[in-house]
Design an enzyme around this catalytic site. Sequence first.
Site, PDB file in Angstrom:
ATOM      1  N   HIS A 189      -5.224 -21.723  10.476  1.00 18.23           N
ATOM      2  CA  HIS A 189      -5.854 -21.847  10.290  1.00 18.23           C
ATOM      3  C   HIS A 189      -6.622 -20.943   9.346  1.00 18.23           C
ATOM      4  CE1 HIS A 189     -10.416 -23.828   9.926  1.00 18.23           C
ATOM      5  NE2 HIS A 189     -10.792 -22.613  10.692  1.00 18.23           N
ATOM      6  N   CYS A 237      -5.927 -27.671   6.692  1.00 20.73           N
ATOM      7  CA  CYS A 237      -5.571 -27.311   7.252  1.00 20.73           C
ATOM      8  C   CYS A 237      -4.558 -28.043   7.983  1.00 20.73           C
ATOM      9  CB  CYS A 237      -5.256 -26.085   8.204  1.00 20.73           C
ATOM     10  SG  CYS A 237      -6.314 -25.927  10.030  1.00 20.73           S
ATOM     11  N   ASP A 256      -7.858  -7.100   0.515  1.00 20.85           N
ATOM     12  CA  ASP A 256      -7.248  -7.831   1.748  1.00 20.85           C
ATOM     13  C   ASP A 256      -7.106  -7.386   3.211  1.00 20.85           C
ATOM     14  OD1 ASP A 256      -6.499  -5.259   1.574  1.00 20.85           O
ATOM     15  OD2 ASP A 256      -5.582  -4.810   2.931  1.00 20.85           O
ATOM     16  N   CYS A 316      -6.182 -28.159  11.738  1.00 18.39           N
ATOM     17  CA  CYS A 316      -7.265 -28.992  11.978  1.00 18.39           C
ATOM     18  C   CYS A 316      -7.410 -30.237  11.931  1.00 18.39           C
ATOM     19  CB  CYS A 316      -8.442 -28.485  10.819  1.00 18.39           C
ATOM     20  SG  CYS A 316      -9.597 -26.960  11.533  1.00 18.39           S
ATOM     21  N   CYS A 356     -12.297 -28.855   7.571  1.00 16.58           N
ATOM     22  CA  CYS A 356     -10.732 -28.226   7.127  1.00 16.58           C
ATOM     23  C   CYS A 356      -9.534 -29.383   6.906  1.00 16.58           C
ATOM     24  CB  CYS A 356     -10.688 -26.665   7.683  1.00 16.58           C
ATOM     25  SG  CYS A 356      -9.061 -25.880   7.476  1.00 16.58           S
ATOM     26  N   ASP A 413       1.063  -0.824   0.107  1.00 12.40           N
ATOM     27  CA  ASP A 413      -0.026   0.141   0.260  1.00 12.40           C
ATOM     28  C   ASP A 413       1.079   1.196   0.314  1.00 12.40           C
ATOM     29  OD1 ASP A 413       0.977   0.072   1.967  1.00 12.40           O
ATOM     30  OD2 ASP A 413      -0.943  -0.390   3.418  1.00 12.40           O
TER      31      ASP A 413
END
Lengths: 365, 365
Positions: free
Chosen positions: A342, A313, A273, A316, A311, A100
């Site tokens: 996660h 990930c 974002d 998890c 999930c 930014d």
Amino acid sequence: MLFDLPTPGFSFELLATLGHARAGILHTPRGDIPTPVFMPVGTAGTVKAMTADELRAEPLDARIILGNTYHLYLRPGLEVIGAAGGLHRFAAWDRPILTDSGGFQVFSLAAINEIDDEGVTFRSHIDGSKHRLTPEVSMEIQRVLGSDIAMVFDQCPPGDADAAIHEVALARTTAWARRCRAFARADGQALFGIVQGGVDTQRRLRHMAEITALDFDGHALGGLAVGETVDETYRVLDEVAHLLPRERPRYLMGVGTPADLEKGIGAGIDMFDCVMPTRNARNGYLFTQGARVNIPNNANRLDMGPVDPECPCATCRTHSRAYLRHLYQAKEILYARLATLHNLTFYARHVRRIRERILAEGTRC
Amino acid sequence: MLFDLPTPGFSFELLATLGHARAGILHTPRGDIPTPVFMPVGTAGTVKAMTADELRAEPLDARIILGNTYHLYLRPGLEVIGAAGGLHRFAAWDRPILTDSGGFQVFSLAAINEIDDEGVTFRSHIDGSKHRLTPEVSMEIQRVLGSDIAMVFDQCPPGDADAAIHEVALARTTAWARRCRAFARADGQALFGIVQGGVDTQRRLRHMAEITALDFDGHALGGLAVGETVDETYRVLDEVAHLLPRERPRYLMGVGTPADLEKGIGAGIDMFDCVMPTRNARNGYLFTQGARVNIPNNANRLDMGPVDPECPCATCRTHSRAYLRHLYQAKEILYARLATLHNLTFYARHVRRIRERILAEGTRC
């Protein structure tokens, strides 16, 4: 349909549309970014609690992250990042980075001393030291950071500012955008313009016409979700997003919840974002396909199941809600890691699922 | 030479000796532990900032970690860890765990209300709640935790306590060791005795005779490096460690610096634990083959080299001192991760190098 962007090495490929929603690929010299995309926020040269390897690994597979010009300029400073050869090498991240311009942070975090047509004088939120940011200084910082996508320096008036203040800020933001566009950039660095204008659609469209005339590589909507109601945000999105140039990527800055992302994609946005997945994770809020999990809740004390059984990930697949709750209560660093992984995975999969729906149900371009 | 230990499934293999130093393997039902070994401390169900995967991965390759009975009993408590099926499953760590008895923490962290021949009444350092720990309660907690190696509950008098207090504590520790030995343990759970006695060698040897008579799977030296001078610690180590039974593993509790480990191994110790590598990492101190690195130092500001060019850890292979310094200054979670990984790798490699020297230069057993 492949559209070359003004900056060499960048192109935007539209694959399918479904209503105003679009699925595509933003091609960059550092790699392809399937869109719509959510960009994890790496404020100070690190997506908080994560390594680059974790961000790159499936199923998270982050294709682009965000860096904050304001924060990196204040700490560690340009001398350090310049000596490293830029932000990619400093942070050991080899995929694209969007920076930014510092504008939003100056107006939200710093103590403003003075705004004039040249730029902004402010005091650092870290040590109170005095600094001046102008369009040229912002572009020079972003050149040294070496981000793949730089953003123009804009003035962000408070959401509830009156019309006269908005008009001054808009005129200034257009003039500043023109100065940013004229500034020499790093090789392989694209530049996006920012459309401001608050929640007044006519004002937005007028500013959009000024900004899109400047031939940027992409266009962002700034100054949304900064205090107005969700209904207002959504109305502006619906009325404005799909009117941004079709052949360039569209970026909704600093937004938002999973529902906001779905809404934004439906309105025609390609890039997002937000600190929400990372910050919420650290504060105990975990996203799931079902209800949001508040990990400190006593209900999780003896719950040996995962945060989200759907999930994939590592958190998890490996750990229980009870273990995460314990780590949270004990203020263990590992909690922030597991929770962040996660939530970022949830956001990545959420956006990818919508993208697949556009590809499956939409019209090929 | 392979020695069966009293608990089924455990054996101790002596491979080579060099002076009093020994290289061996502690065989356990959950895997082999090459000795000498340094055990990372996982106080509250996590080695701070690390995942189990990172601890297991080369070149760190931690073969055993430590868990703290006192901390885990207070938080999350036995109901939670019991519901998970023990500490291994709760923390997703499948290699051996050694748990201390809680004795040292009760005497150093908690507010003691009363010590008598039965046990200790104390108030939690977390919430002031009142609890009572006895040899039987400590063993029951360790049974539920399901550690691979449990430790007897001992009384740790302050290092500067007078002789009368030491004598009472010693007699009590022996009586408590006997009660711990008699308590039913989890399947596949070994039990180590603890030799106390401060820096008085005759007292140490007398207590050693009492403890080693109880047929434990291994023997620890407790109450060292708790305030006495380094010279005193080293003198006691030199006079006592090699007299512990040769055919059982010897463990020096809570020690120490890399130099302390080298000294301890030379005196005949096989196992060590200490918070130093993990805590120092978080506080900015990084170990190297050369001088210790104080990462906040201004000298590291523009240093784009690794913490230790000889170190194969991911931190040193990927990141510069300048980046670590920046993360430290910005209080980023990633700093603690990268620093901890490095320091634990340093300790693991330090001990492995000494082990290899014993194997290369020592006498085969």
